[in-house]
Design a protein around this motif. Structure first.
Motif, short mmCIF file in Angstrom:
data_model
loop_
_atom_site.label_atom_id
_atom_site.label_comp_id
_atom_site.label_asym_id
_atom_site.label_seq_id
_atom_site.Cartn_x
_atom_site.Cartn_y
_atom_site.Cartn_z
N PRO A 160 0.83 -1.20 0.00
CA PRO A 160 0.00 0.00 0.00
C PRO A 160 0.87 1.25 0.00
CG PRO A 160 0.21 -0.82 2.22
CD PRO A 160 0.93 -1.82 1.34
N SER A 161 0.22 2.38 -0.15
CA SER A 161 0.94 3.65 -0.05
C SER A 161 1.24 3.96 1.41
CB SER A 161 0.10 4.78 -0.65
OG SER A 161 0.69 6.04 -0.39
N ALA A 162 2.45 4.43 1.66
CA ALA A 162 2.80 4.85 3.02
C ALA A 162 2.16 6.18 3.36
CB ALA A 162 4.32 4.95 3.15
N ARG A 163 1.70 6.89 2.34
CA ARG A 163 1.04 8.19 2.54
C ARG A 163 -0.41 8.07 2.11
NH1 ARG A 163 5.32 11.96 2.88
NH2 ARG A 163 7.24 11.37 1.80
N ALA A 164 -1.16 7.22 2.76
CA ALA A 164 -2.53 6.94 2.34
C ALA A 164 -3.41 8.17 2.31
CB ALA A 164 -3.15 5.89 3.26
N SER A 165 -3.13 9.15 3.16
CA SER A 165 -3.98 10.34 3.23
C SER A 165 -3.41 11.53 2.47
CB SER A 165 -4.19 10.74 4.70
OG SER A 165 -2.95 11.05 5.31
N GLU A 166 -2.31 11.32 1.74
CA GLU A 166 -1.68 12.41 1.02
C GLU A 166 -1.58 12.07 -0.46
OE1 GLU A 166 2.01 13.81 2.67
OE2 GLU A 166 1.50 13.02 4.63
N VAL A 167 -1.56 13.10 -1.28
CA VAL A 167 -1.39 12.91 -2.71
C VAL A 167 0.09 12.79 -3.03
CG1 VAL A 167 -1.73 13.91 -5.00
CG2 VAL A 167 -3.48 14.19 -3.23
N GLY A 168 0.45 11.79 -3.84
CA GLY A 168 1.84 11.60 -4.24
C GLY A 168 1.93 10.50 -5.27
N GLN A 169 3.12 10.31 -5.81
CA GLN A 169 3.29 9.29 -6.84
C GLN A 169 3.03 7.89 -6.29
OE1 GLN A 169 7.25 10.11 -8.15
NE2 GLN A 169 6.69 11.98 -9.21
N GLY A 170 3.50 7.64 -5.07
CA GLY A 170 3.26 6.34 -4.47
C GLY A 170 1.78 6.08 -4.28
N GLN A 171 1.04 7.09 -3.82
CA GLN A 171 -0.38 6.95 -3.60
C GLN A 171 -1.13 6.71 -4.90
OE1 GLN A 171 -3.20 8.97 -4.28
NE2 GLN A 171 -4.57 7.78 -2.97
N SER A 172 -0.58 7.24 -6.01
CA SER A 172 -1.24 7.11 -7.31
C SER A 172 -1.10 5.73 -7.92
CB SER A 172 -0.65 8.14 -8.29
OG SER A 172 -0.86 9.46 -7.85
N ILE A 173 -0.18 4.93 -7.40
CA ILE A 173 0.11 3.65 -8.02
C ILE A 173 0.02 2.46 -7.06
CG2 ILE A 173 2.62 3.78 -7.66
CD1 ILE A 173 3.02 2.59 -10.40
N ALA A 174 0.24 2.69 -5.78
CA ALA A 174 0.27 1.59 -4.81
C ALA A 174 -1.07 0.87 -4.73
CB ALA A 174 0.66 2.13 -3.44
N ARG A 175 -1.02 -0.45 -4.84
CA ARG A 175 -2.19 -1.31 -4.79
C ARG A 175 -3.22 -0.97 -5.87
NH1 ARG A 175 -3.02 -3.46 0.62
NH2 ARG A 175 -1.21 -4.82 0.99
N LYS A 176 -2.81 -0.27 -6.91
CA LYS A 176 -3.73 0.09 -7.99
C LYS A 176 -3.34 -0.56 -9.31
CE LYS A 176 -5.11 4.46 -5.88
NZ LYS A 176 -5.14 5.94 -5.98
N ILE A 177 -2.27 -1.35 -9.29
CA ILE A 177 -1.87 -2.09 -10.49
C ILE A 177 -2.65 -3.39 -10.52
CG2 ILE A 177 0.04 -3.31 -11.60
CD1 ILE A 177 1.91 -1.24 -10.61
N THR A 178 -3.29 -3.68 -11.62
CA THR A 178 -4.07 -4.91 -11.73
C THR A 178 -3.16 -6.11 -11.93
OG1 THR A 178 -4.30 -4.75 -14.13
CG2 THR A 178 -5.95 -3.60 -12.78
N SER A 179 -3.67 -7.29 -11.64
CA SER A 179 -2.90 -8.51 -11.85
C SER A 179 -2.57 -8.70 -13.33
CB SER A 179 -3.66 -9.72 -11.31
OG SER A 179 -4.95 -9.81 -11.89
N ALA A 180 -3.48 -8.25 -14.20
CA ALA A 180 -3.23 -8.35 -15.64
C ALA A 180 -2.04 -7.48 -16.06
CB ALA A 180 -4.48 -7.94 -16.42
N SER A 181 -1.99 -6.26 -15.53
CA SER A 181 -0.88 -5.37 -15.86
C SER A 181 0.43 -5.91 -15.29
CB SER A 181 -1.15 -3.98 -15.28
OG SER A 181 -2.22 -3.35 -15.95
N PHE A 182 0.39 -6.40 -14.06
CA PHE A 182 1.58 -6.98 -13.44
C PHE A 182 2.07 -8.16 -14.26
CE2 PHE A 182 3.18 -9.36 -9.40
CZ PHE A 182 4.49 -9.12 -9.78
#
Length: 250
Positions: A160-182
């Motif tokens: 997950p994102s370490a900054r769950a409550s903040e906007v950032g690059q990590g928050q934009s991608i963490a746990r949001k990549i699908t298994s198909a994309s991976f």
């Protein structure tokens, strides 16, 4: 097809300074969707470095060629990954509690840990690339660029994102990549490695997986997840490791 092309352009726009049209549509989940193309961007960047090597090797010394390749890398990426490595080193080196680590990473100023990490990272790449046998250079250089960027996929898929409550690059991608994309990104990476490294692809792949897993466990323990700086730092460490493998393998 149009969506795939747009995701590819978003990946190029995010990870490089290549002139990509500003008219590329960008939605909140665009970066996560583009992650499948991160290894392809690595291939493009790697091919550029190989071209620099092929053009200049006959005219200048090996030292000069490698320095120019490093300048090319920093220029074409805008120092994105070097900056991330420095921020991560400052954060994890200078802070103990999660909030303090994240606050230091947010600081635009570079500290002693960051300066040391960036310097050693550039030095390691210079030494390892210089000592790569000419016949190995293209394959391992491309592999370093591709695998370094591939590590963002498993890290963002599992953590997950370490900054769950903040906007950032990590928050934009963490746990949001699908298994198909991976899965697709991993297959593309494997195909590139098979073409460039052949049997040595096994060792390079094992190193990348080990570094992604090890760094992921560390990030999870220290800050509960990932940030964009974490992804960039793992990218850099993986790239360096691949070059070292190229030097060590017979």
């Amino acid at each position: 097809m149009k969506d795939a092309a747009n995701s590819f352009l978003v990946a190029v726009q995010f990870m490089t300074r290549f002139p990509v049209s500003r008219g590329v549509p960008y939605s909140p989940d665009a970066l996560a969707k583009s992650a499948v193309f991160f290894p392809v961007v690595g291939l493009l960047v790697g091919l550029g470095g190989v071209a620099v090597n092929l053009v200049l090797s006959s005219y200048v010394s090996r030292d000069v060629v490698v320095v120019l390749i490093l300048i090319y890398l920093v220029t074409i990426t805008g120092g994105l990954h070097e900056d991330a490595l420095g921020d991560a080193a400052d954060g994890f080196g200078g802070g103990w509690e999660k909030d303090r680590v994240l606050a230091i990473m947010r600081d635009s100023r570079i500290g002693s840990f960051g300066a040391i990490a960036i310097t050693l990272g550039l030095l390691a790449r210079f030494v390892f690339l210089k000592n790569l046998a000419p016949a190995k250079f293209s394959g391992f250089f491309i592999a370093g660029q591709v695998l370094g960027r591939w590590t963002a996929l498993p890290l963002a898929f599992f953590l997950p994102s370490a900054r769950a409550s903040e906007v950032g690059q990590g928050q934009s991608i963490a746990r949001k990549i699908t298994s198909a994309s991976f899965g697709a990104g991993t297959i593309v990476t494997a195909a590139i490695l098979a073409a460039t490294l052949r049997t040595a692809a096994v060792w390079a792949s094992l190193a990348a997986v080990a570094i992604a897993a090890g760094s992921g466990l560390y990030y999870r323990r220290r800050i509960g997840g990932i940030t964009g700086d974490c992804l960039g730092a793992t990218n850099q460490v993986t790239e360096i490791a691949i070059y070292l493998i190229g030097v060590v393998l017979p």
